[in-house]
Scaffold this motif. Structure first.
Motif, mmCIF file in Angstrom:
data_model
loop_
_atom_site.group_PDB
_atom_site.id
_atom_site.type_symbol
_atom_site.label_atom_id
_atom_site.label_comp_id
_atom_site.label_asym_id
_atom_site.label_seq_id
_atom_site.Cartn_x
_atom_site.Cartn_y
_atom_site.Cartn_z
ATOM 1 N N ALA A 217 9.806 -13.239 -28.116
ATOM 2 C CA ALA A 217 8.599 -12.428 -28.249
ATOM 3 C C ALA A 217 8.851 -11.019 -27.714
ATOM 4 O O ALA A 217 9.725 -10.822 -26.859
ATOM 5 C CB ALA A 217 7.434 -13.071 -27.503
ATOM 6 N N ASP A 218 8.079 -10.056 -28.228
ATOM 7 C CA ASP A 218 8.218 -8.680 -27.741
ATOM 8 C C ASP A 218 7.806 -8.572 -26.273
ATOM 9 O O ASP A 218 8.426 -7.829 -25.510
ATOM 10 C CB ASP A 218 7.357 -7.740 -28.597
ATOM 11 C CG ASP A 218 7.851 -7.678 -30.039
ATOM 12 O OD1 ASP A 218 9.056 -7.922 -30.253
ATOM 13 O OD2 ASP A 218 7.037 -7.389 -30.943
ATOM 14 N N ASP B 67 15.603 -6.474 -19.964
ATOM 15 C CA ASP B 67 14.690 -7.228 -20.822
ATOM 16 C C ASP B 67 13.253 -7.035 -20.327
ATOM 17 O O ASP B 67 12.999 -6.287 -19.390
ATOM 18 C CB ASP B 67 15.049 -8.718 -20.831
ATOM 19 C CG ASP B 67 15.083 -9.292 -19.426
ATOM 20 O OD1 ASP B 67 14.180 -8.985 -18.630
ATOM 21 O OD2 ASP B 67 16.020 -10.036 -19.109
ATOM 22 N N ARG B 68 12.331 -7.741 -20.972
ATOM 23 C CA ARG B 68 10.913 -7.629 -20.639
ATOM 24 C C ARG B 68 10.371 -8.899 -20.000
ATOM 25 O O ARG B 68 9.198 -9.188 -20.094
ATOM 26 C CB ARG B 68 10.119 -7.279 -21.895
ATOM 27 C CG ARG B 68 10.566 -6.002 -22.586
ATOM 28 C CD ARG B 68 9.570 -5.539 -23.611
ATOM 29 N NE ARG B 68 8.309 -5.169 -22.988
ATOM 30 C CZ ARG B 68 7.233 -4.742 -23.673
ATOM 31 N NH1 ARG B 68 7.303 -4.632 -24.998
ATOM 32 N NH2 ARG B 68 6.119 -4.424 -23.045
ATOM 33 N N GLY B 69 11.260 -9.633 -19.343
ATOM 34 C CA GLY B 69 10.845 -10.838 -18.649
ATOM 35 C C GLY B 69 10.956 -12.073 -19.528
ATOM 36 O O GLY B 69 11.331 -12.012 -20.707
ATOM 37 N N SER B 70 10.616 -13.219 -18.957
ATOM 38 C CA SER B 70 10.664 -14.488 -19.679
ATOM 39 C C SER B 70 9.703 -15.459 -19.003
ATOM 40 O O SER B 70 9.209 -15.214 -17.903
ATOM 41 C CB SER B 70 12.090 -15.061 -19.695
ATOM 42 O OG SER B 70 12.551 -15.274 -18.366
ATOM 43 N N VAL C 77 13.809 -9.927 -26.530
ATOM 44 C CA VAL C 77 14.857 -9.676 -27.522
ATOM 45 C C VAL C 77 16.216 -9.583 -26.853
ATOM 46 O O VAL C 77 17.233 -9.982 -27.413
ATOM 47 C CB VAL C 77 14.544 -8.386 -28.307
ATOM 48 C CG1 VAL C 77 15.625 -8.090 -29.325
ATOM 49 C CG2 VAL C 77 13.194 -8.504 -28.997
ATOM 50 N N ALA C 78 16.261 -9.087 -25.606
ATOM 51 C CA ALA C 78 17.541 -8.939 -24.907
ATOM 52 C C ALA C 78 18.187 -10.290 -24.638
ATOM 53 O O ALA C 78 19.412 -10.399 -24.599
ATOM 54 C CB ALA C 78 17.333 -8.193 -23.589
ATOM 55 N N ASP C 79 17.384 -11.347 -24.475
ATOM 56 C CA ASP C 79 17.911 -12.677 -24.201
ATOM 57 C C ASP C 79 18.072 -13.515 -25.453
ATOM 58 O O ASP C 79 18.565 -14.644 -25.371
ATOM 59 C CB ASP C 79 16.986 -13.416 -23.226
ATOM 60 C CG ASP C 79 16.905 -12.713 -21.884
ATOM 61 O OD1 ASP C 79 17.912 -12.101 -21.507
ATOM 62 O OD2 ASP C 79 15.847 -12.769 -21.234
#
Length: 319
Positions: free
Chosen positions: A80-81, A113-116, A225-227
């Motif tokens: 997810a974004d 990244d933007r977290g997870s 997206v980074a992961d």
């Protein structure tokens, strides 16, 4: 005294007979692979079918369908974004469908990244497909893995054993009402207590199994997206895009490295400059001292002074 002894013996024999009936009913459920007839008089659970097949016929030729008990579990990975926002949306979707969240772990955003987030979801089995469709709409579904476990026979066996124990407890309670001797009451109460404990244990297993069947367990992984897993390019344009991304990424990484090393390079440059200045200053001082000790250029040395010529005897000198 003899009458009391006979009465106690009769009650004990009745209790043992009831115990044997209960054990035989449980064994019948295990041996036949399905649920036997309930030992209560005139009561039959329509969900029970002899033989453990999909359907069974009774004496009148009618058939009944077995209600299959299936446990569904699985893993879902979604890119997810904004994984943290998608986590909140996933909780809202599950709870609106009558489910619940048994576990929730979120990781804050970092530079890369933007977290997870990771969620342990319990979803009603009859609404699982609709809920999964809504969850997949939160981003890109990278992996959906579901597995099932059929526990129909186990559920039927538990039901049969519970019903048999209930019937036994009821009959023992009926004997308690008829007992007139204290020893008979103690014996019957002990037998009832043992069967009541076993009954509660079986009912606990039954509730757990029913919860597992009614509510599917899904582990949801939300990542940025980074992961996300890297896919190999399949066309020329995909390869060109991947190459350009790698080119930009290389220079971006190089700039980052230079930014990290710049303070160290400046510090090392200053130290090197100070060392060079010190060395040059010492060299100049050494040259100045050497120049001060050495004689001026063109001054004859002591060894270069003219020596007196020896007198030559005249040839006219008298002896």
């Amino acid at each position: 005294m003899r009458r009391k002894l006979i009465g106690t013996t009769v009650l004990l024999a009745a209790a043992l007979a009831l115990t044997g009936c209960s054990a035989a009913s449980g064994a019948g459920a295990s041996d036949e692979g399905g649920a036997p007839a309930v030992p209560q008089e005139g009561v039959v659970d329509p969900g029970f079918v002899a033989g453990g097949g999909d359907s069974a016929s009774d004496g009148g030729g009618s058939t009944s369908t077995v209600d299959r008990q299936v446990i569904i579990s699985g893993d879902v990975t979604i890119t997810a974004d904004d994984p943290l926002k998608a986590s909140k949306d996933a909780v809202r979707i599950v709870e609106s469908a009558g489910g619940r969240v048994d576990g929730r772990t979120e990781y804050a955003a970092t530079d890369g990244d933007r977290g997870s987030a990771q969620l342990e979801l319990r979803i009603p089995a009859d609404k699982l497909t609709a809920v999964l469709d809504k969850l997949e709409a939160l981003g890109k579904a990278d992996q959906v893995s579901l597995s099932t476990s059929d526990v129909t026979v186990q559920s039927q066996d538990l039901d049969a054993r519970i019903n048999a124990l209930k019937a036994t407890v009821e009959r023992l309670n009926a004997l308690v009402l008829k007992a007139k001797d204290i020893n008979d009451l103690i014996t019957l109460e002990s037998a009832i207590s043992d069967r009541q404990g076993e009954l509660e244990s079986l009912e606990s297993q039954q509730r757990y199994l029913a919860d597992q069947v009614a509510m599917s367990t899904i582990t949801l992984y939300l990542q940025s997206v980074a992961d996300a897993p890297v896919t190999n390019p399949g066309t020329f344009w995909d390869g060109l895009s991947a190459g350009w991304g790698a080119f930009v990424g290389f220079w971006a990484g190089l700039l980052v490295v230079l930014g990290v090393m710049l303070p160290w390079l400046i510090t090392l440059g200053i130290i090197a400059l100070v060392i060079i200045l010190i060395v040059r200053a010492r060299r100049r001082r050494a040259e100045a001292r050497t120049a001060a000790v050495a004689p001026p250029v063109g001054t004859p040395k002591a060894t270069d002074a003219p020596q007196a010529k020896p007198r030559s005897r005249s040839s006219n000198a008298k002896p």
